[in-house]
Design an enzyme around this catalytic site. Structure first.
Site, mmCIF file in Angstrom:
data_model
loop_
_atom_site.group_PDB
_atom_site.id
_atom_site.type_symbol
_atom_site.label_atom_id
_atom_site.label_comp_id
_atom_site.label_asym_id
_atom_site.label_seq_id
_atom_site.Cartn_x
_atom_site.Cartn_y
_atom_site.Cartn_z
ATOM 1 N N GLY A 42 2.763 2.402 10.697
ATOM 2 C CA GLY A 42 3.664 3.531 10.534
ATOM 3 C C GLY A 42 4.431 3.908 11.791
ATOM 4 O O GLY A 42 5.020 4.973 11.877
ATOM 5 N N ASN A 83 0.857 -1.188 0.000
ATOM 6 C CA ASN A 83 0.000 0.000 0.000
ATOM 7 C C ASN A 83 0.892 1.236 0.000
ATOM 8 O O ASN A 83 1.502 1.554 1.012
ATOM 9 C CB ASN A 83 -0.898 -0.044 1.252
ATOM 10 C CG ASN A 83 -1.762 1.191 1.385
ATOM 11 O OD1 ASN A 83 -1.807 2.029 0.482
ATOM 12 N ND2 ASN A 83 -2.453 1.301 2.520
HETATM 13 P P1 13P Z 1 3.217 0.467 7.562
HETATM 14 O O1 13P Z 1 3.769 -0.795 6.961
HETATM 15 O O2 13P Z 1 3.887 1.715 7.040
HETATM 16 O O3 13P Z 1 3.155 0.393 9.048
HETATM 17 O O4 13P Z 1 1.695 0.582 7.046
HETATM 18 C C1 13P Z 1 0.858 -0.509 7.141
HETATM 19 C C2 13P Z 1 -0.404 -0.206 6.425
HETATM 20 O O5 13P Z 1 -1.189 0.623 6.836
HETATM 21 C C3 13P Z 1 -0.658 -0.925 5.166
HETATM 22 O O6 13P Z 1 -1.958 -0.697 4.705
#
Ligand code: 13P
Length: 248
Positions: free
Chosen positions: A171, A9
């Site tokens: 994140g 994503n």
């Molecule tokens: P991160 O891998 O940046 O933590 O994001 C995960 C996410 O929201 C994927 O849809």
């Protein structure tokens, strides 16, 4: 068996130059066979067609959202019909960022999933609890309610991948432990068994998202009920190839 699924994503990131680089890295990478892993990347809408046409055919594309019903006078929205018309096979729906920042409710997400499926799209449907909900001990309740709101609106899970993404892990670099992920994935599978059917429980892929990286993917992916990942930040980097290889 459930084929391992790795989604990338990209969220609201990237310039045309960045996108070119990511695509060429993906095109040059050595990937496991499509018999072993299904790989889907999800660029922002404006890059969808170029990414789709430039990417190697083994990697599919997903939109990050679509409108809840047939297109029309909905300024700024993109309809499921448009995605189908472009040959985009997948859409991510119910991401926690949209639930939180754009106030998408469980019911609205259920309606979106149902409409997208009715148009022939495949859906990566996201669920997950906040830190506050986890600390209050309501994780299973929250993800079950989010899943039920989808189940209430659809008649088949054949074209749905369920993504468990704990909000506190997204994140943040604070990845769920393999045991924490496994516990919720097993709980969701049990929910399917008790509320939908043994077949849906056995066949529906439940993938994990939230700070997945090249270094934690092997152990997470080794959990019996973790059928792949939805990767955010690391899907913009060459590391994404290593994460795909966790399928092997
Ligand atoms: P991160 O891998 O940046 O933590 O994001 C995960 C996410 O929201 C994927 O849809």
């Amino acid at each position: 068996g459930r084929k391992f699924f790795v989604g990338g994503n990209w969220k609201c990131n990237g310039t045309t130059e960045d996108v070119k680089k990511i695509v060429s890295t993906l095109n040059a990478g050595e990937l496991p066979s499509t018999d072993i892993v299904e790989v889907v990347v999800s660029p922002p809408f404006v890059f969808l067609t170029s990414v789709k046409s430039e990417l190697r055919p083994e990697i599919q594309v997903a939109a990050q959202n679509c409108w809840v019903k047939k297109g029309g006078a909905f300024t700024g929205e993109v309809s499921a019909e448009m995605l189908v018309n472009l040959g985009v096979p997948w859409v991510i729906l119910g991401h926690s960022e949209r639930r939180a920042l754009l106030h998408e409710t469980n019911e609205f997400v259920g309606d979106k999933v149902a409409y997208a499926l009715s148009q022939g799209l495949k859906v990566i449907a996201c669920v997950g609890e906040t830190l506050e909900q986890r600390e209050a001990g309501t994780t299973m309740e929250v993800v079950a309610a989010q899943t039920k709101a989808i189940a209430d609106k659809i008649s088949s899970w054949d074209n749905v991948v369920l993504a468990y993404e704990p909000v506190w892990a997204i994140g943040t670099g604070k990845v769920a432990s393999p045991a924490q992920a496994q516990e919720v994935h097993a709980g969701l599978r049990k929910w399917f068994e008790e509320n939908i059917s043994a077949d849906v429980a056995a066949t529906t892929r439940i993938i994990y998202g939230g700070s997945v990286s090249g270094s934690n993917c092997k152990e997470l992916g080794g959990q019996p009920d973790v059928d792949g990942f939805l990767v955010g930040g690391a899907s913009l980097k060459p590391e994404f190839i290593d994460i795909i290889k966790a399928a092997e």
